[in-house]
Design a protein around this motif. Structure first.
Motif, PDB file in Angstrom:
ATOM      1  N   ARG A  18       0.580  -1.212  -0.383  1.00  0.00           N
ATOM      2  CA  ARG A  18       0.002  -0.271   0.347  1.00  0.00           C
ATOM      3  C   ARG A  18       0.522   1.283  -0.341  1.00  0.00           C
ATOM      4  O   ARG A  18       0.181   2.330   0.028  1.00  0.00           O
ATOM      5  CB  ARG A  18      -1.031   0.438   1.333  1.00  0.00           C
ATOM      6  CG  ARG A  18      -1.908  -1.350   0.628  1.00  0.00           C
ATOM      7  CD  ARG A  18      -2.938  -1.224   2.238  1.00  0.00           C
ATOM      8  NE  ARG A  18      -4.455  -2.066   2.048  1.00  0.00           N
ATOM      9  CZ  ARG A  18      -3.834  -3.156   2.626  1.00  0.00           C
ATOM     10  NH1 ARG A  18      -3.168  -3.039   4.091  1.00  0.00           N
ATOM     11  NH2 ARG A  18      -4.819  -3.766   2.663  1.00  0.00           N
ATOM     12  N   GLU A  20       2.908   1.874  -2.455  1.00  0.00           N
ATOM     13  CA  GLU A  20       3.460   2.174  -3.301  1.00  0.00           C
ATOM     14  C   GLU A  20       2.169   3.181  -3.720  1.00  0.00           C
ATOM     15  O   GLU A  20       1.523   2.351  -4.635  1.00  0.00           O
ATOM     16  CB  GLU A  20       4.470   0.699  -3.945  1.00  0.00           C
ATOM     17  CG  GLU A  20       5.296   0.415  -3.506  1.00  0.00           C
ATOM     18  CD  GLU A  20       6.280  -0.370  -4.454  1.00  0.00           C
ATOM     19  OE1 GLU A  20       6.303  -0.910  -5.591  1.00  0.00           O
ATOM     20  OE2 GLU A  20       7.312  -1.465  -3.761  1.00  0.00           O
ATOM     21  N   GLY A  21       2.649   4.045  -4.598  1.00  0.00           N
ATOM     22  CA  GLY A  21       1.216   4.431  -5.841  1.00  0.00           C
ATOM     23  C   GLY A  21       0.121   4.556  -4.896  1.00  0.00           C
ATOM     24  O   GLY A  21       0.043   4.161  -4.111  1.00  0.00           O
ATOM     25  N   GLU A  22      -0.904   4.296  -6.135  1.00  0.00           N
ATOM     26  CA  GLU A  22      -2.048   4.690  -5.069  1.00  0.00           C
ATOM     27  C   GLU A  22      -3.047   3.312  -5.872  1.00  0.00           C
ATOM     28  O   GLU A  22      -3.235   1.890  -6.265  1.00  0.00           O
ATOM     29  CB  GLU A  22      -2.636   5.349  -6.683  1.00  0.00           C
ATOM     30  CG  GLU A  22      -1.779   6.485  -6.433  1.00  0.00           C
ATOM     31  CD  GLU A  22      -2.812   7.863  -8.184  1.00  0.00           C
ATOM     32  OE1 GLU A  22      -4.008   7.720  -7.728  1.00  0.00           O
ATOM     33  OE2 GLU A  22      -2.445   9.159  -8.337  1.00  0.00           O
ATOM     34  N   THR A  23      -3.974   3.291  -5.409  1.00  0.00           N
ATOM     35  CA  THR A  23      -5.051   1.879  -5.033  1.00  0.00           C
ATOM     36  C   THR A  23      -6.046   1.738  -6.433  1.00  0.00           C
ATOM     37  O   THR A  23      -6.805   3.199  -6.455  1.00  0.00           O
ATOM     38  CB  THR A  23      -5.456   1.849  -3.896  1.00  0.00           C
ATOM     39  OG1 THR A  23      -4.714   2.507  -2.446  1.00  0.00           O
ATOM     40  CG2 THR A  23      -6.229   0.560  -3.926  1.00  0.00           C
ATOM     41  N   PRO A  24      -5.061   0.476  -6.896  1.00  0.00           N
ATOM     42  CA  PRO A  24      -6.015   0.707  -8.171  1.00  0.00           C
ATOM     43  C   PRO A  24      -7.478  -0.047  -8.344  1.00  0.00           C
ATOM     44  O   PRO A  24      -7.720  -0.347  -6.993  1.00  0.00           O
ATOM     45  CB  PRO A  24      -4.999  -0.755  -8.832  1.00  0.00           C
ATOM     46  CG  PRO A  24      -4.797  -1.661  -7.859  1.00  0.00           C
ATOM     47  CD  PRO A  24      -4.374  -0.127  -7.189  1.00  0.00           C
ATOM     48  N   ARG A  92       2.279  -3.968  -7.377  1.00  0.00           N
ATOM     49  CA  ARG A  92       2.599  -3.161  -7.268  1.00  0.00           C
ATOM     50  C   ARG A  92       2.741  -2.424  -9.007  1.00  0.00           C
ATOM     51  O   ARG A  92       2.786  -0.954  -9.475  1.00  0.00           O
ATOM     52  CB  ARG A  92       4.425  -3.608  -7.679  1.00  0.00           C
ATOM     53  CG  ARG A  92       4.670  -4.285  -6.069  1.00  0.00           C
ATOM     54  CD  ARG A  92       5.915  -4.312  -6.490  1.00  0.00           C
ATOM     55  NE  ARG A  92       7.648  -3.020  -6.054  1.00  0.00           N
ATOM     56  CZ  ARG A  92       8.309  -3.549  -6.555  1.00  0.00           C
ATOM     57  NH1 ARG A  92       9.226  -4.643  -6.357  1.00  0.00           N
ATOM     58  NH2 ARG A  92       8.557  -1.580  -6.064  1.00  0.00           N
ATOM     59  N   ARG A  95      -0.197  -0.452  -9.432  1.00  0.00           N
ATOM     60  CA  ARG A  95      -0.055   0.479  -8.585  1.00  0.00           C
ATOM     61  C   ARG A  95       0.802   1.599  -8.369  1.00  0.00           C
ATOM     62  O   ARG A  95       0.523   2.994  -8.638  1.00  0.00           O
ATOM     63  CB  ARG A  95       0.610   0.582  -6.809  1.00  0.00           C
ATOM     64  CG  ARG A  95      -0.369  -0.561  -6.193  1.00  0.00           C
ATOM     65  CD  ARG A  95      -0.116  -0.969  -4.311  1.00  0.00           C
ATOM     66  NE  ARG A  95      -1.179  -0.797  -3.307  1.00  0.00           N
ATOM     67  CZ  ARG A  95      -1.758  -0.027  -3.131  1.00  0.00           C
ATOM     68  NH1 ARG A  95      -1.751   1.470  -3.615  1.00  0.00           N
ATOM     69  NH2 ARG A  95      -2.580  -0.853  -2.058  1.00  0.00           N
ATOM     70  N   ARG A  96       1.726   1.303  -9.423  1.00  0.00           N
ATOM     71  CA  ARG A  96       2.181   2.389 -10.280  1.00  0.00           C
ATOM     72  C   ARG A  96       2.360   2.986 -11.509  1.00  0.00           C
ATOM     73  O   ARG A  96       2.487   4.056 -12.150  1.00  0.00           O
ATOM     74  CB  ARG A  96       3.646   2.331 -10.576  1.00  0.00           C
ATOM     75  CG  ARG A  96       4.518   1.174  -9.014  1.00  0.00           C
ATOM     76  CD  ARG A  96       5.881   0.807  -9.282  1.00  0.00           C
ATOM     77  NE  ARG A  96       6.368   0.745  -8.335  1.00  0.00           N
ATOM     78  CZ  ARG A  96       7.977  -0.285  -8.041  1.00  0.00           C
ATOM     79  NH1 ARG A  96       8.263  -0.726  -8.798  1.00  0.00           N
ATOM     80  NH2 ARG A  96       8.970  -0.611  -7.134  1.00  0.00           N
ATOM     81  N   GLY A  97       0.773   1.793 -12.064  1.00  0.00           N
ATOM     82  CA  GLY A  97       0.463   2.896 -12.806  1.00  0.00           C
ATOM     83  C   GLY A  97       1.141   2.741 -14.040  1.00  0.00           C
ATOM     84  O   GLY A  97       1.681   3.055 -15.578  1.00  0.00           O
ATOM     85  N   GLU A  98       2.627   1.118 -13.945  1.00  0.00           N
ATOM     86  CA  GLU A  98       3.191   0.954 -14.633  1.00  0.00           C
ATOM     87  C   GLU A  98       2.156  -0.501 -15.916  1.00  0.00           C
ATOM     88  O   GLU A  98       0.822  -0.948 -15.295  1.00  0.00           O
ATOM     89  CB  GLU A  98       4.507  -0.259 -14.491  1.00  0.00           C
ATOM     90  CG  GLU A  98       5.055   1.520 -14.319  1.00  0.00           C
ATOM     91  CD  GLU A  98       6.787   0.741 -13.339  1.00  0.00           C
ATOM     92  OE1 GLU A  98       6.621   1.917 -12.530  1.00  0.00           O
ATOM     93  OE2 GLU A  98       6.467  -0.715 -13.043  1.00  0.00           O
TER      94      GLU A  98
END
Length: 129
Positions: A18, A20-24, A92, A95-98
């Motif tokens: 949690r 890392e990045g945003e919650t998908p 991950r 959450r990172r939008g990758e």
């Protein structure tokens, strides 16, 4: 810290993901979890198949029986470890939008299972080995 070590730490502390990045969208996380569970079912089937070969084919020479059983059990163990690694990597990435990570593991697993299946077909076709 390397990406692998960080992923390994997340295996045993998934709550840290949690950070890392945003919650998908939860639907994506649930789909990722269903994929993980499918890999675990595959691992359990391979391990069960390995034990079945060992227990229910006593007429095979010990080396052949043990080799087939260990190949199936080992492939199942690798599949289980790969399942959790893939789950963490995908979570991950989401959450990172990758982009989701690609993997050669499904192809490797298919080849290993096909090789064991071919060996078993040869054993059945030619009888006692």
């Amino acid at each position: 810290m390397s990406d692998f070590v960080q992923s390994l730490r997340l295996w045993f502390a998934p709550g840290r993901i949690r950070d890392e990045g945003e919650t998908p969208d939860y639907r994506f996380s649930l789909a990722n979890e269903r994929t993980f569970l499918a890999w675990i079912r595959t691992a359990l089937a391979l391990i069960g198949g390995g034990f079945a070969v060992d227990q229910f084919l006593p007429d095979l020479r010990w080396g052949v029986r043990a080799g087939l059983a260990l190949a199936l059990i080992g492939t199942g163990a690798v599949c289980a470890v790969r399942a959790v690694n893939h789950w963490v990597r995908c979570e991950r990435a989401m959450r990172r939008g990758e982009d989701l990570p690609s993997s050669r593991f499904p192809a490797l697993l298919a080849v290993l299972v096909a090789v064991v299946a071919l060996a078993m077909v040869l054993i059945v076709a030619w009888g006692d080995v």
